[in-house]
Motif scaffolding. Sequence first.
Motif, mmCIF file in Angstrom:
data_model
loop_
_atom_site.group_PDB
_atom_site.id
_atom_site.type_symbol
_atom_site.label_atom_id
_atom_site.label_comp_id
_atom_site.label_asym_id
_atom_site.label_seq_id
_atom_site.Cartn_x
_atom_site.Cartn_y
_atom_site.Cartn_z
ATOM 1 N N GLU A 1 -1.250 -9.558 106.674
ATOM 2 C CA GLU A 1 -0.634 -8.920 107.836
ATOM 3 C C GLU A 1 0.520 -7.997 107.426
ATOM 4 O O GLU A 1 1.431 -8.391 106.700
ATOM 5 C CB GLU A 1 -0.103 -9.998 108.780
ATOM 6 C CG GLU A 1 0.600 -9.474 110.007
ATOM 7 C CD GLU A 1 -0.355 -9.035 111.102
ATOM 8 O OE1 GLU A 1 -0.012 -8.130 111.881
ATOM 9 O OE2 GLU A 1 -1.459 -9.616 111.170
ATOM 10 N N SER B 1 -5.346 -2.202 104.487
ATOM 11 C CA SER B 1 -4.525 -1.835 105.639
ATOM 12 C C SER B 1 -5.060 -2.561 106.854
ATOM 13 O O SER B 1 -6.258 -2.866 106.939
ATOM 14 C CB SER B 1 -4.552 -0.316 105.885
ATOM 15 O OG SER B 1 -5.865 0.128 106.185
ATOM 16 N N ASN B 2 -4.180 -2.889 107.781
ATOM 17 C CA ASN B 2 -4.582 -3.573 109.019
ATOM 18 C C ASN B 2 -5.342 -4.873 108.741
ATOM 19 O O ASN B 2 -6.246 -5.247 109.489
ATOM 20 C CB ASN B 2 -5.446 -2.644 109.887
ATOM 21 C CG ASN B 2 -4.747 -1.340 110.214
ATOM 22 O OD1 ASN B 2 -3.600 -1.350 110.666
ATOM 23 N ND2 ASN B 2 -5.422 -0.235 109.974
#
Length: 660
Positions: free
Chosen positions: A565, A587-588
């Motif tokens: 996260e 990412s994400n």
Amino acid sequence: MEMSVNKKVSKNLLYGVLLAFSVVGQAGDQSRNAAPATEQANKEVLNLLPFEDKTDFERARRGLIAELPGGKIQVEGRKRPNWDLNPYAFLDGEAAATVNPSLWRMAQLNMANGLFKVTDHVYQVRGLDLANITFVEGETGWIAIDPLTTAETAKVAYDLLSEHVSKKPIHTVIYTHSHVDHYAGVRGIVSEQDVQAGKVQIIAPAGFLEHAVSENVIAGNAMSRRAQYMYGIFLEKGSRGQVDAGLGKGTAQGTPGLIAPTLTISETGKKMTIDGVEVVFQVTPGTEAPAEMNFYFPQFKALCMAENVTHTLHNLYTLRGAEVRNSKAWAHYINESIDMFAKDAEVEFASHHWPTWGNEQIVELLIKQRDLYKYLHDQTLNLANKGYTMLEIAEMIKLPKSLASEFSNRGYYGTVSHNVRAVYNKYLGYFDGNPAHLNPLPPEAAGKKYVEFMGGASEVTKKARKAYENGEYRWVAEVMSHVVFADPKNKEARALEADALEQLGYQAESGPWRNFYLMGAKELRTGVRKIPGAGSSASPDTAAAMTVDMYFDYLGVRLNAEKAEGKKMALNWVFTDTGEKYALTLSNSVLNYSRGKQLDEADATITMTRRALNPVLQETQTFQDLVDKGQAKLEGNNRSLNELMSMMDDFDLWFDVVLP
């Protein structure tokens, strides 16, 4: 029987849990007798099918040359057998009350073992593994079809052939399809050196290697755990335990391997002459396996139907878990086989069970198997288009008598019930359209609510016990599962659910259904028996066959979203021996990769050979080990790779199934 092979037992994704160890189940002293309702249900089966017809027993033993000596294969130095038929001696005589008589019959048929002559120049070894290995005699050597699951069993099969027929080298190996019991014993009959030197060719359907490896990777841990249930790995062999797997007795223990094909077949009608033997191929993708093929030997009038036509209703959905298979395509390709080959064939054989002789009998078998899969497809969609749901259709569809009365169409492996649900799911998915089912509570939360609404665990159990006495085992198993998920420490609930599952197992015609029910009962009673060191890491051959894409896909599955996260990362990868380059980004809480790309802003670049990745895939080394040994070079942020790997989850093979 002793033999000289590599004695190291490797682990392999998915089926590896079946191969990595051989465990004798604990004594089944908690098992019960068949309840009166079960005894009655099994007696009624005797009136449904023509048990007086012994044709299959004659066919199963026709052409026997030599049985497996002692009924056992055991590598020197190994504590337990790789394969042992002796524990199945209980199958002599009439069916026990605790076994469906139809399954008992199939279990007896699958005891036929050894070397058999199919027709001139064609031999099979059956009953040494889950599958069959077939040998076709060429001018200078043998064509070996489907070399079983382990090197140990395949070698013994080849030794039987060499001793009793002719000691010739293996000229060609043919893999009919991409399931492990049809290729993983290849190293028991040929060496990779001979393949690389061109002394042996290996032929497979197009897409074989990709599917043989990829099916075992992404969901391999879950499939391995469920395969324990499907094959009854920890059940004792006996009339209250494991009696058969439907396609064969079970899975052999030993050393799996994989040698990549040297030639793939992508076109139906392709003809080849292999060591003087003419072969006509038919590709059948999306049937019993994603990559599969049938073929015909015109000189011998012999038709190989791979695993597309056996003496059972097969799986459109396998209970270990896999993509749903295409029943319409399955029926289509059997019909194509009829058009291409059936008018001339005098013997038909497959990768499981026994052959069928006689043109009329072959045509009848193929027609009824074709119509079996087409019927399930068409009638499921007929009812779906009338608004019936998946569970309703599974309860409604019954085979017409002309199909249901054929032993070869009975559900020893697949069943009408779960195959119908598979057809529905393939076209319409898991949701039945009822908004009340759109977002149901998960099992633990639902269990607590059910128990609360039904007056508490004691009251539910009291009512369920009466239902058990009435033979309502399906309902008892369902309702007691709610109680168990609400309170897994409730011993009375666990015991009653186990009793209900056991009776369902005793009634099951399907080997996998019986094994699932009895494994569930066993774990409710005794808990999960964990085997130290057993897991789902890749065998050396599987690791070597995995593409980098597959590995990065698997890393994405392993990524712990909470640990990732808010983090971003970019890593360049360069594999010097293959010339491949990748850019991997985080990412994400998602990993993505691009092949043939490098990022200027990457946190680090990892340079290594693709070959050096194999021990990482086998979980015997880490990336840091490779860097420390100079087998990988890390440029840039030297903490980035370790940070990424610290976000990866390790999957526990021994997760609970019948408990929350």
